[in-house]
Design a protein around this motif. Structure first.
Motif: not given
Length: 223
Positions: A59-78
């Motif tokens: 009801k109050w919280l959700a868990l998500k995985t962010y797919h992101w690209t760091d400063q060096e152009g490397i694909k990562r997950k958080w």
């Protein structure tokens, strides 16, 4: 009284830390480093969020995985904990109130209020400033005054001394996207509503014990 001074004095005194939100951070590369292939990527595009993956929610919280690209152009997950009540990334979720209690009968004494309550995530009782979510369509100052009244019973000033509102700050940026406004609220102890033991107006499941302490005494000492 300066908001920044009170903010730092109170938060660091309670062993809390706040992190101001920044949009980006680009590290400086020493001139003697050997160039890498990623050094030739247009760094103005990074870091960036590429996608948000929904994992689970209550009801109050959700868990998500962010797919992101760091400063060096490397694909990562958080993995990120998100409030389901959050309407916009550019608006804070909640307010943290720093009450400043004064009376004309003792002008050299300044008190504040803390709330003691059991926090299941911590598995123990905590001592905190009054705080709560900003309701939809509610202004930040009204949310601060409402939460202060509900959790402590005290009535804060709005007209004679408007609340001071900080910019949005994030509480645990490595875990959650939650952000808050820290609000400095003046409480007039000469107001009849603030005399004696003001009555709280707690929601179901809330069990708060109000603690009053001195920030500055007549001798100039601080708590």
């Amino acid at each position: 009284m300066n908001l920044n001074f009170i903010f730092l004095q109170c938060t660091f005194g309670l062993n809390h830390s706040f992190h101001f939100i920044k949009n980006s951070y680009e590290p400086i590369k020493p001139f003697f480093m050997t160039p890498k292939a990623t050094d030739f990527i247009d760094s103005s595009e990074f870091p960036r969020i590429d996608a948000e993956e929904n994992i689970s929610s209550t009801k109050w919280l959700a868990l998500k995985t962010y797919h992101w690209t760091d400063q060096e152009g490397i694909k990562r997950k958080w993995d990120v904990a998100v409030r389901t009540t959050k309407k916009s990334d550019d608006k804070a979720d909640a307010v943290v109130i720093i009450p400043i209690l004064r009376s004309k009968t003792r002008p050299h004494i300044v008190d504040t209020l803390l709330v003691e309550q059991y926090r299941p995530p911590m598995k123990q009782t905590t001592l905190e400033f009054p705080a709560g979510l900003v309701d939809e369509g509610e202004s930040v100052d009204n949310a601060a005054l409402r939460e202060l009244r509900e959790e402590t019973g005290y009535i804060g000033e709005k007209c004679s001394t408007p609340p001071e509102i900080s910019r949005a700050v994030c509480m645990s940026p490595g875990l959650s996207n939650e952000s808050v406004h820290v609000v400095l609220v003046e409480v007039d102890l000469d107001n009849p509503y603030n005399q004696g033991v003001p009555k709280t107006d707690l929601e179901d499941g809330e069990h708060c014990v109000v603690k009053r302490g001195t920030l500055r005494s007549e001798t100039g000492n601080t708590a």
